[in-house]
Design an enzyme around this catalytic site. Structure first.
Site, PDB file in Angstrom:
ATOM      1  N   GLY A 264      33.096  14.504   0.899  1.00  0.00           N
ATOM      2  CA  GLY A 264      34.307  14.900   0.174  1.00  0.00           C
ATOM      3  C   GLY A 264      35.308  15.642   1.040  1.00  0.00           C
ATOM      4  O   GLY A 264      35.124  15.808   2.244  1.00  0.00           O
ATOM      5  N   VAL A 268      33.834  22.942   3.267  1.00  0.00           N
ATOM      6  CA  VAL A 268      32.381  22.804   3.191  1.00  0.00           C
ATOM      7  C   VAL A 268      31.983  21.373   3.531  1.00  0.00           C
ATOM      8  O   VAL A 268      31.069  21.129   4.325  1.00  0.00           O
ATOM      9  CB  VAL A 268      31.850  23.202   1.791  1.00  0.00           C
ATOM     10  CG1 VAL A 268      30.382  22.839   1.640  1.00  0.00           C
ATOM     11  CG2 VAL A 268      32.049  24.687   1.537  1.00  0.00           C
ATOM     12  N   GLU A 289      36.238   8.209   1.858  1.00  0.00           N
ATOM     13  CA  GLU A 289      37.665   8.202   1.580  1.00  0.00           C
ATOM     14  C   GLU A 289      38.426   8.759   2.751  1.00  0.00           C
ATOM     15  O   GLU A 289      39.361   8.172   3.256  1.00  0.00           O
ATOM     16  CB  GLU A 289      37.896   9.201   0.450  1.00  0.00           C
ATOM     17  CG  GLU A 289      38.375   8.684  -0.819  1.00  0.00           C
ATOM     18  CD  GLU A 289      38.446   9.840  -1.803  1.00  0.00           C
ATOM     19  OE1 GLU A 289      37.958   9.654  -2.909  1.00  0.00           O
ATOM     20  OE2 GLU A 289      38.971  10.923  -1.479  1.00  0.00           O
ATOM     21  N   ASN A 379      42.636  20.951  -7.899  1.00  0.00           N
ATOM     22  CA  ASN A 379      43.197  19.754  -7.262  1.00  0.00           C
ATOM     23  C   ASN A 379      43.115  18.542  -8.190  1.00  0.00           C
ATOM     24  O   ASN A 379      44.111  17.995  -8.607  1.00  0.00           O
ATOM     25  CB  ASN A 379      42.438  19.435  -5.966  1.00  0.00           C
ATOM     26  CG  ASN A 379      42.439  20.599  -4.986  1.00  0.00           C
ATOM     27  OD1 ASN A 379      43.388  21.375  -4.944  1.00  0.00           O
ATOM     28  ND2 ASN A 379      41.382  20.734  -4.214  1.00  0.00           N
ATOM     29  N   GLY A 383      38.197  11.183  -5.576  1.00  0.00           N
ATOM     30  CA  GLY A 383      37.255  10.059  -5.528  1.00  0.00           C
ATOM     31  C   GLY A 383      35.825  10.478  -5.782  1.00  0.00           C
ATOM     32  O   GLY A 383      34.919   9.646  -5.722  1.00  0.00           O
ATOM     33  N   LYS A 403      34.851  34.641  -5.223  1.00  0.00           N
ATOM     34  CA  LYS A 403      35.567  35.904  -5.450  1.00  0.00           C
ATOM     35  C   LYS A 403      34.669  37.112  -5.131  1.00  0.00           C
ATOM     36  O   LYS A 403      34.392  37.953  -6.004  1.00  0.00           O
ATOM     37  CB  LYS A 403      36.095  35.984  -6.885  1.00  0.00           C
ATOM     38  CG  LYS A 403      37.015  34.825  -7.286  1.00  0.00           C
ATOM     39  CD  LYS A 403      38.378  34.884  -6.619  1.00  0.00           C
ATOM     40  CE  LYS A 403      39.154  33.571  -6.838  1.00  0.00           C
ATOM     41  NZ  LYS A 403      40.146  33.291  -5.800  1.00  0.00           N
TER      42      LYS A 403
HETATM   43  C1  COA Z   1      36.005  21.596  -5.361  1.00  0.00           C
HETATM   44  C2  COA Z   1      37.035  21.862  -4.273  1.00  0.00           C
HETATM   45  C3  COA Z   1      38.265  22.512  -4.899  1.00  0.00           C
HETATM   46  C4  COA Z   1      36.428  22.785  -3.217  1.00  0.00           C
HETATM   47  O1  COA Z   1      37.273  22.850  -2.127  1.00  0.00           O
HETATM   48  P1  COA Z   1      36.967  23.836  -0.870  1.00  0.00           P
HETATM   49  O2  COA Z   1      38.145  23.817   0.006  1.00  0.00           O
HETATM   50  O3  COA Z   1      35.639  23.467  -0.282  1.00  0.00           O
HETATM   51  O4  COA Z   1      36.753  25.160  -1.725  1.00  0.00           O
HETATM   52  P2  COA Z   1      37.114  26.682  -1.638  1.00  0.00           P
HETATM   53  O5  COA Z   1      35.832  27.418  -1.416  1.00  0.00           O
HETATM   54  O6  COA Z   1      38.275  26.938  -0.760  1.00  0.00           O
HETATM   55  O7  COA Z   1      37.536  26.957  -3.145  1.00  0.00           O
HETATM   56  C5  COA Z   1      38.763  26.562  -3.659  1.00  0.00           C
HETATM   57  C6  COA Z   1      39.238  27.614  -4.669  1.00  0.00           C
HETATM   58  O8  COA Z   1      38.362  27.616  -5.796  1.00  0.00           O
HETATM   59  C7  COA Z   1      37.865  28.945  -6.013  1.00  0.00           C
HETATM   60  N1  COA Z   1      36.509  28.834  -6.537  1.00  0.00           N
HETATM   61  C8  COA Z   1      35.439  28.322  -5.906  1.00  0.00           C
HETATM   62  N2  COA Z   1      34.369  28.416  -6.703  1.00  0.00           N
HETATM   63  C9  COA Z   1      34.791  28.949  -7.865  1.00  0.00           C
HETATM   64  C10 COA Z   1      34.142  29.252  -9.087  1.00  0.00           C
HETATM   65  N3  COA Z   1      32.857  29.009  -9.267  1.00  0.00           N
HETATM   66  N4  COA Z   1      34.878  29.796 -10.092  1.00  0.00           N
HETATM   67  C11 COA Z   1      36.175  30.043  -9.924  1.00  0.00           C
HETATM   68  N5  COA Z   1      36.839  29.772  -8.785  1.00  0.00           N
HETATM   69  C12 COA Z   1      36.143  29.232  -7.770  1.00  0.00           C
HETATM   70  C13 COA Z   1      37.918  29.573  -4.676  1.00  0.00           C
HETATM   71  O9  COA Z   1      37.908  30.972  -4.790  1.00  0.00           O
HETATM   72  C14 COA Z   1      39.217  29.045  -4.158  1.00  0.00           C
HETATM   73  O10 COA Z   1      40.269  29.704  -4.839  1.00  0.00           O
HETATM   74  P3  COA Z   1      41.545  30.307  -4.065  1.00  0.00           P
HETATM   75  O11 COA Z   1      42.248  29.120  -3.489  1.00  0.00           O
HETATM   76  O12 COA Z   1      42.302  30.997  -5.165  1.00  0.00           O
HETATM   77  O13 COA Z   1      40.963  31.219  -3.041  1.00  0.00           O
HETATM   78  C15 COA Z   1      37.429  20.533  -3.573  1.00  0.00           C
HETATM   79  O14 COA Z   1      36.303  20.005  -2.928  1.00  0.00           O
HETATM   80  C16 COA Z   1      37.961  19.509  -4.553  1.00  0.00           C
HETATM   81  O15 COA Z   1      39.124  19.484  -4.895  1.00  0.00           O
HETATM   82  N6  COA Z   1      37.081  18.602  -5.028  1.00  0.00           N
HETATM   83  C17 COA Z   1      37.416  17.614  -6.034  1.00  0.00           C
HETATM   84  C18 COA Z   1      37.901  16.360  -5.392  1.00  0.00           C
HETATM   85  C19 COA Z   1      36.856  15.740  -4.545  1.00  0.00           C
HETATM   86  O16 COA Z   1      35.683  16.062  -4.631  1.00  0.00           O
HETATM   87  N7  COA Z   1      37.222  14.803  -3.727  1.00  0.00           N
HETATM   88  C20 COA Z   1      36.157  14.246  -2.901  1.00  0.00           C
HETATM   89  C21 COA Z   1      36.197  12.831  -2.794  1.00  0.00           C
HETATM   90  S1  COA Z   1      36.878  12.581  -1.187  1.00  0.00           S
END
Ligand code: COA
Ligand code: COA
Lengths: 499, 499
Positions: A264, A268, A289, A379, A383, A403
């Site tokens: 993804g 991470v 993707e 976001n 996919g 947090k």
């Molecule tokens: C889930 C997703 C948002 C994680 O992205 P990331 O960059 O690894 O995650 P981060 O640790 O930076 O977290 C993103 C935000 O969510 C918040 N967050 C993470 N876990 C949380 C939780 N359990 N509850 C509330 N907020 C949370 C973080 O604090 C951060 O917030 P901020 O921007 O205000 O600081 C991202 O993977 C995503 O959009 N996934 C859905 C789409 C997808 O999976 N595409 C993959 C196919 S290619």
């Protein structure tokens, strides 16, 4: 130089300024664009359009992209109120704010649904395809740049096509794309891919030159997103996954070179893939993707032979590295339309190992990847559902808290569900890994709490589970008065902990 | 007669009583069986096994079926405590009770995942395949009866095979089956189906005769489930769907003979399909799981040319009709392994119109099809997710209220999610139809409340939505303290209405 970029002489008459091209976009139109995870999206025309609105012109339009696009498109059109409706995925701060304050109508969709929604006419008529191109061929074929996304469907279905030829994109990208589109049912044929490296289409998107209404020359670069440095948590998560995959190989449940990997977006996900550089796996392939920085490491280390995706999604450093070694990486990479990169048919056939990131996971294995505290769009699902549902093995990762520890990413019930208990085989946090195959909900809960939850929240989760199990119905025991109380507590007190 | 049913001479030595065959099943074993929605499941051996346990023998086993099976299997083994683990779908009163009281560990799975889980070894080694057969061929090939389900994977992966030859099943069933299995990744090839009527395999399941450990001759009939008579509500739902499909044809978004129909299990699903008999659509095809009574009507009316499924799922009357006209129906029907009938690849390629039933739907379009009040298992997700996610159009139906109006099937937040907002295009109740394509969550909520909710609950739902919209985050507004309060109120007061 322009002759190489614009190879069909007669089309030179279509060259115009971005301002003039932007005038083709009128109030109420539906515009489908190139672009996928800030790569290969149109830039000059959206900026010109934003200027038009700033100068008082009323333009409210619908934007359909492949996935997220850069600030020149999502940012500029959100700040000016031009973009009032948006499909299917975004990551821009301004568009996110407008979605959450209610000023943009956003439908967050499975990416594999978008190309067919365009083809089937479910969005309505596409007025304009606005696409970034590397070059236009003698026949009017449009060569994409750093992503493909829904470009083919946008071009095929639009009344008019506006092309931004971006001279900052290196010509070495030519040949990296493999464009294949499906017919509409009932005429669809099998997609003839049986290996991630199979090339089944053309290097360009065929386009009737008469549909090309404007050509804009620009050199604005992709505004890619930074990747957080690989930290201790990501390293641990990556380690657990590698151990798990090694065990599966030993048990005869996976081939020695694994199966095609899907990984993804985000930090991470990038780190997890990066961890494989130091693993003992060889000759790996990827059917995914997004091709992020760590894929370049894997290619350079000779670990990955071929990576198929729909976009290059590097960090700023990664972009430099990619562009300066394009010839090298182009040998190992294929960019496909997202209809094909995300197609359930191909994902299921190849048996991808899907690795995606969750925002939160509940004790029964439901995953929230989109709406923080149930309502606040981050976001979109992107996919992740296309791959997860059709994978050989679907793995979700998350850090066990957010947090500064005030949020547990493992909760009694997620506040929004994007992936259900039926879709997921493995959950991993920096605390450990839970293999959910063959488990009943209550078995699953114990594994997830024991292996994945943060120690600060383990007892609270077990307490919830055990009290819920005292109820009459024990299949998936819940206390409905408490199921979402952790989120409520966070919203009211700033922490999920009980003070 | 037996010569026609057991065509390989040497296998006659394997004929034994059900009691003797049941002795092959030992404590701790994993048994995979034939059977799909009370059709074609083994009966004599499970009954003998139950007797053994009643006589004091300790046998605790895992049962994996195609889908639901009759009382001789699910009922008898639940009542005796023999079945302690169960995959992937059931509808029996006794197994349901044992699942809900915590004595059976049940994993409710996407049906398309089951065959590959068996092939991949994710359930562990299959000790015994226990299957009902019409006949065994000269080569030891096993001919299924009224369903196929996971028979091929059970037989291929089991150490031993126990066959019940059921003489109550008419020989006219021979030839109706089309058996095709896929390789494991990375060797999978495209499944060569481009029309629901395509036959791509053999009429029997190949089986090494040495694996056949016992053959039991029986004539116990399938215990099919009654279908509720088609009522006013179902007729209305069916009417809305037909109007909608006609409109889609008019708009050029569907061919005149539609696309292959998939229709879920149960009375509403049967009624919806039945409504098509009086529609103006001709030359329809079906690519579905279960072939229910109304399919026979559609075939007899000359409306459906071919129906592909994995099982005949008639009512008692329907069963009589089927068995007495088997030759006629066999010309129009194909029974495939559920790996193929439910395969995402084929569903997406053919572009099925998926019509499934929900227990409850929320204002944002999430669907619960399994867990009543979040915890109480009804049946399972079955194949609904396989089709829904990959359909051309996915339609969910439900009556707008349950329990004499004390439950609204449209709620602020469903108490369990099986299908997400990303998966569904249309919701229909007896009140009306909501076309959700291209909508943001808040637009969706208004359509669902206005068109689908029962008048008794409309104002309450609008009130929830409007108050939730006053919150800070307006993408998918929820009041987490109230989201599940309707369910809590029903559990506490016996009604979702505010007294
Ligand atoms: C889930 C997703 C948002 C994680 O992205 P990331 O960059 O690894 O995650 P981060 O640790 O930076 O977290 C993103 C935000 O969510 C918040 N967050 C993470 N876990 C949380 C939780 N359990 N509850 C509330 N907020 C949370 C973080 O604090 C951060 O917030 P901020 O921007 O205000 O600081 C991202 O993977 C995503 O959009 N996934 C859905 C789409 C997808 O999976 N595409 C993959 C196919 S290619
Ligand atoms: C959802 C499903 C249970 C509906 O089946 P049906 O026969 O049409 O439904 P019914 O109206 O008889 O409802 C079944 C039960 O649920 C209850 N129910 C229905 N709506 C309810 C609601 N909103 N809240 C609580 N209970 C509800 C009914 O009262 C009934 O309970 P009872 O048996 O105690 O009387 C059934 O379609 C199913 O199992 N679906 C999942 C699997 C599937 O879709 N397979 C399709 C692929 S082939």
């Amino acid at each position: 130089m322009l002759n190489n970029r614009l190879r069909r002489e007669e089309l030179k008459s279509k060259i115009m300024s971005a301002d003039d091209a932007a005038m083709l976009i009128k109030d109420g139109m539906i515009v489908a664009t190139s672009g996928f995870t800030p790569s290969g999206y149109p830039k000059a025309v959206p900026l010109a359009l934003a200027k038009r609105a700033q100068e008082g012109d009323k333009v409210e339009i619908t934007i359909i992209t492949g996935a997220s696009v850069g600030d020149e498109l999502d940012g500029a059109l959100s700040r000016t109120g031009i973009m009032v409706r948006r499909y299917p995925y975004q990551t821009n701060k301004y568009s996110r704010n407008s979605i959450n304050d209610g000023s943009i109508m956003y439908q967050d969709m499975h990416l594999s649904h978008v190309p067919q929604f365009i083809d089937y006419g479910f969005f309505g008529k596409i007025d304009i395809a606005l696409v970034e191109a590397l070059a236009i061929t003698e026949d009017g074929g449009i060569i994409p740049t750093t992503s493909v996304g829904v470009m083919p469907q946008a071009i095929n279905n639009a009344d008019k096509v506006i092309v931004e030829i971006n001279t900052s994109q290196p010509m070495e990208l030519e040949g990296v794309h493999d464009i294949y589109v499906t017919e509409k049912p009932p005429h669809r044929k099998p997609i003839p891919i049986t290996h991630p490296g199979d090339r089944i289409g053309t290097h360009y998107i065929p386009c009737n030159p008469e549909k090309i209404a404007a050509i804009v020359i620009t050199d604005i670069t992709d505004k890619v997103r930074p990747l957080a440095p690989i930290d201790e948590n990501s390293r641990k998560i990556s380690g657990y996954i590698i151990d798990f995959l090694e065990h599966e190989v030993k048990m005869g449940r996976l081939p020695k070179n694994l199966l095609p990997l899907q990984s993804g977006v985000g930090s991470v996900a990038n780190a997890v893939l990066g961890g494989l550089v130091d693993s003992k796996f060889e000759n790996m392939t990827c059917y995914t993707e997004v091709i992020q920085d760590s894929m370049f490491d894997l290619i350079d280390a000779g670990k990955v032979t071929v990576a198929s995706g729909t976009s290059f999604t590097p960090s700023e450093d990664g972009l430099k590295r990619l562009l300066s070694n394009m010839k090298h990486y182009a040998k190992h990479c294929i960019l496909r339309p997202m209809e094909i990169s995300n197609h359930p048919e191909v994902a299921r056939r190849l048996g991808v190992i899907a690795m995606n990131t969750a925002i939160e996971v509940d004790i029964y294995g439901h995953v929230n990847s989109t709406n923080i505290m149930g309502s606040r769009m981050m976001n979109g699902i992107g996919g992740s559902g296309d791959f997860t549902r059709n994978a050989y093995l679907s793995i979700f990762t998350t850090v066990s808290t957010a947090k500064n520890g005030d949020i547990s990413s493992i909760v009694p019930m997620v506040s929004h569900v994007d992936h259900t208990e039926h879709d997921i085989e493995v959950i991993v946090t920096e605390q450990g890994i839970a293999d959910l195959r063959g488990t009943s909900p209550r078995e699953r809960a114990r594994k997830i709490i024991k292996n994945c939850a943060h120690p600060d929240y383990k007892d609270m989760l077990m307490d919830y589970l055990e009290r819920a199990e005292k109820g009459k119905y024990k299949h998936e025991p819940h206390l409905l008065t408490e199921a979402l109380s952790w989120h409520v507590r966070f919203l009211e007190t700033g922490t999920m902990k009980i003070k």
